[in-house]
Design a protein around this motif. Structure first.
Motif, short mmCIF file in Angstrom:
data_model
loop_
_atom_site.label_atom_id
_atom_site.label_comp_id
_atom_site.label_asym_id
_atom_site.label_seq_id
_atom_site.Cartn_x
_atom_site.Cartn_y
_atom_site.Cartn_z
N GLN A 297 0.70 -1.23 0.02
CA GLN A 297 0.08 0.03 -0.07
C GLN A 297 0.93 1.17 0.09
OE1 GLN A 297 -3.17 -1.95 -0.58
NE2 GLN A 297 -3.93 -0.66 1.10
N VAL A 298 2.00 1.45 0.92
CA VAL A 298 2.89 2.48 1.12
C VAL A 298 3.62 2.57 -0.47
CG1 VAL A 298 4.87 3.37 2.14
CG2 VAL A 298 3.03 2.14 3.40
N VAL A 299 4.15 1.55 -0.92
CA VAL A 299 4.91 1.74 -2.21
C VAL A 299 3.96 2.28 -3.25
CG1 VAL A 299 6.34 0.49 -3.83
CG2 VAL A 299 6.79 0.29 -1.35
N GLY A 300 2.84 1.58 -3.28
CA GLY A 300 2.09 1.73 -4.37
C GLY A 300 1.55 3.48 -4.34
N GLY A 301 1.37 3.80 -2.99
CA GLY A 301 0.96 5.48 -2.88
C GLY A 301 1.96 6.13 -3.40
N LEU A 302 3.23 5.97 -3.06
CA LEU A 302 4.54 6.55 -3.52
C LEU A 302 4.55 6.65 -4.84
CD1 LEU A 302 7.08 5.47 -0.66
CD2 LEU A 302 5.97 7.71 -0.80
N LEU A 303 4.60 5.57 -5.53
CA LEU A 303 4.62 5.68 -7.21
C LEU A 303 3.70 6.33 -7.94
CD1 LEU A 303 6.03 2.01 -7.47
CD2 LEU A 303 7.38 4.02 -7.55
N VAL A 304 2.36 5.93 -7.23
CA VAL A 304 1.37 6.68 -8.02
C VAL A 304 1.43 8.21 -7.92
CG1 VAL A 304 -1.35 6.91 -8.33
CG2 VAL A 304 -0.08 4.88 -8.15
N GLY A 305 1.58 8.59 -6.48
CA GLY A 305 1.52 10.00 -6.22
C GLY A 305 2.62 10.90 -6.96
N ALA A 306 3.83 9.94 -7.04
CA ALA A 306 5.08 10.71 -7.79
C ALA A 306 4.70 10.99 -9.23
CB ALA A 306 6.24 9.83 -7.70
N ASP A 307 3.85 10.19 -9.84
CA ASP A 307 3.40 10.56 -11.48
C ASP A 307 4.64 10.38 -12.28
OD1 ASP A 307 1.88 10.47 -13.33
OD2 ASP A 307 1.46 12.54 -13.19
N LEU A 308 5.67 9.71 -12.21
CA LEU A 308 6.95 9.71 -12.78
C LEU A 308 6.88 9.96 -14.11
CD1 LEU A 308 8.67 6.73 -10.89
CD2 LEU A 308 8.94 9.30 -10.38
N LEU A 309 7.36 10.92 -14.88
CA LEU A 309 7.24 11.35 -16.34
C LEU A 309 5.71 11.28 -16.85
CD1 LEU A 309 10.40 9.56 -17.47
CD2 LEU A 309 10.08 11.85 -16.72
N GLY A 310 4.89 11.52 -15.95
CA GLY A 310 3.54 11.42 -16.41
C GLY A 310 2.95 10.13 -16.84
N THR A 311 3.48 9.09 -15.95
CA THR A 311 3.14 7.81 -16.29
C THR A 311 2.15 7.19 -15.37
OG1 THR A 311 4.96 6.94 -14.91
CG2 THR A 311 5.31 7.08 -17.40
N GLY A 312 1.64 8.03 -14.62
CA GLY A 312 0.65 7.62 -13.66
C GLY A 312 0.69 6.46 -12.88
N TRP A 313 -0.02 5.27 -13.10
CA TRP A 313 -0.07 4.02 -12.21
C TRP A 313 0.94 3.10 -12.85
CZ3 TRP A 313 -1.02 -0.07 -15.82
CH2 TRP A 313 -1.67 0.42 -16.92
N ARG A 314 1.57 3.27 -14.11
CA ARG A 314 2.37 2.36 -14.68
C ARG A 314 3.56 1.93 -13.86
NH1 ARG A 314 0.14 1.11 -19.64
NH2 ARG A 314 -1.39 2.65 -20.33
N PRO A 315 4.24 2.66 -12.89
CA PRO A 315 5.48 2.39 -12.61
C PRO A 315 5.13 1.52 -11.26
CG PRO A 315 5.51 4.91 -12.59
CD PRO A 315 4.00 4.12 -13.16
N VAL A 316 3.85 1.13 -10.92
CA VAL A 316 3.58 0.15 -9.72
C VAL A 316 3.99 -1.32 -10.56
CG1 VAL A 316 1.93 1.68 -8.74
CG2 VAL A 316 1.18 -0.19 -10.35
#
Length: 454
Positions: A137-156
């Protein structure tokens, strides 16, 4: 091995906080999102025992790397999926990779370590196994919240790719690729048992996943009954196969091992509470309180951190306490989840008192889970390692899946009966679920004590 274990466990829950973003980006329906979240757990739980048997036959290190390769490739495919249908298919493949990869961890621990070293390894294993859900849950929130390069959910999903490739390179150098083949005679795959068990698990779990979305039609009630019947047939078939000298999926002597029945009961109960707690609290803080994915993920940090610390240190506590740790953990879990519900009642954010309650949940779940798992596996003979690891890993996943489905359905049904979604109605639905979770934890303590006396 534990790094791969942790990565696979993250993916059971990492998608929870990303689900709203996935839904809006891919225009996915509610049923699609449920399959994205739970499809991984379904194939994972159905194929775990078969994965354990493959390791016993072809070598645990070699099979672990094969599963890791499949998991890594499926993670890349998930991260690049153009639509919800493709994402569901790739999540099923991801779960299959985990089912091949994960049982080998316990088997290699059992076959590689002895005495105190094995106890330490099992303690580390149980801590990683249990903390993975909250950490997801924590890691998912960090990755989605960061929105790396506009990729949204894909970094999870994409985050698994470099980690998986690194572990594949290291694993080929350090793992005993032929351990299973050298230390135990190869046994044939029980295809008939696999079909019966897979059908039984699917018939029980799929209605739990889709029943709420489909408003609980008749098939969703008949399917678990048929699944239960098939499971009874599976048990009878496996017993007859063992008596004829065959190679069943699970050796009956493992089920008869002292303490194994109690371990199955307790592990299933604690993981159902764990999965249900994390899932319904995620729904409440995101949909009811309007938390962002990042804030929702960080909500579980106290639970994850305390869980890991207790899971790694409980063996150093006084010997006189050891027998009481599991029932005490269930009791503390019951009190803490009830406190979480009361602290968040009325649409409040809980104030300062909610954080000790989150930590209490982490301590209680760790005490109920880690000593139970460690003691159950410490006495298992090396030749039974594959059977025991497959059995307990399956119970772990089924417990989480049933907890998510059952308590998630309770939350959504209660919310529907209260009317419009807002902070107050969501908190009332959450309170109902927290009391139900507390009752389940209390039953876990009492039932375990009764079964141990018997």
């Amino acid at each position: 091995m534990l790094a791969a274990q942790f990565m696979a466990l993250l993916d059971v829950f990492i998608v929870n906080v990303a689900a709203p973003t996935i839904g809006s980006d891919l225009n996915a329906s509610g049923a699609d999102l449920q399959l994205v979240v739970a499809g991984y757990a379904v194939t994972y739980s159905v194929l775990l025992i078969t994965g354990a048997r493959l390791g016993d036959r072809f070598g645990h290190g070699r099979v672990h790397l094969a599963g890791l390769a499949l998991f890594t490739a499926a993670s890349l495919a998930c991260g690049l999926a153009p639509g919800s249908t493709e994402l569901i298919v790739f999540r099923l493949a991801q779960g299959a990779g985990s089912a091949v990869m994960i049982p080998q961890v316990l088997s290699l621990i059992q076959r590689t370590f002895v005495g105190e070293a094995r106890m330490r390894a099992l303690g580390a294993y149980s801590a990683v196994l249990a903390v993975g859900a909250a950490a997801g849950q924590v890691v998912g929130g960090l990755l989605v919240g960061a929105d790396l390069l506009g990729t949204g959910w894909r970094p999870v999903f994409l985050v698994n790719v470099p980690v998986g490739l690194f572990l594949l390179v290291v694993g080929r150098r350090v793992l005993p690729l032929g351990a299973g083949a050298r230390q135990a005679p190869a046994r044939g795959l029980d295809v008939s048992g696999l079909v019966l068990l897979g059908a039984a698990v699917s018939l029980v779990t799929v209605p739990l996943v889709l029943g709420q979305e489909e408003h609980w039609p008749l098939w969703s009630w008949l399917s678990p009954a048929v699944g239960t019947l098939l499971f009874a047939l599976f048990c009878g078939y496996e017993s007859r196969l063992a008596r004829r000298g065959g190679a069943p999926l699970i050796a009956p002597r493992v089920l008869r091992h002292p303490g194994m029945g109690l371990a199955v009961l307790r592990i299933g109960s604690v993981m159902a509470v764990n999965g249900g707690f994390l899932f319904v609290l995620t729904l409440h803080v995101q949909a009811g309180l309007g938390y962002s994915a990042l804030r929702a993920g960080l909500t579980f940090a106290p639970t994850a951190v305390v869980f890991g610390v207790v899971g790694l240190t409980w063996r150093r506590w006084p010997a006189a306490w050891q027998r009481a740790l599991a029932p005490a953990g269930f009791t503390l879990t019951a009190l803490s989840v009830a406190e979480v519900g009361l602290a968040l009642r009325g649409g409040d954010q809980g104030g300062v008192w909610v954080y000790p309650a989150y930590a209490g949940v982490g301590v209680g779940l760790a005490l109920a889970f880690s000593p139970t798992l460690t003691r159950a596996l410490a006495a298992v003979r090396p030749e039974d390692a594959a059977d025991a690891s497959g059995l307990l890993a399956t119970v772990t996943q089924l417990g989480q899946l049933i907890g998510v489905a059952a308590f998630g359905a309770l939350f959504l049904n209660r919310l529907e009966s209260l009317g419009a979604l807002e902070a107050y109605t969501s908190s009332e639905a959450l309170l109902t679920c927290m009391f139900a979770l507390a009752a389940t934890a209390a039953l876990g303590a009492v039932s375990g004590l009764v079964l141990r006396r018997r």
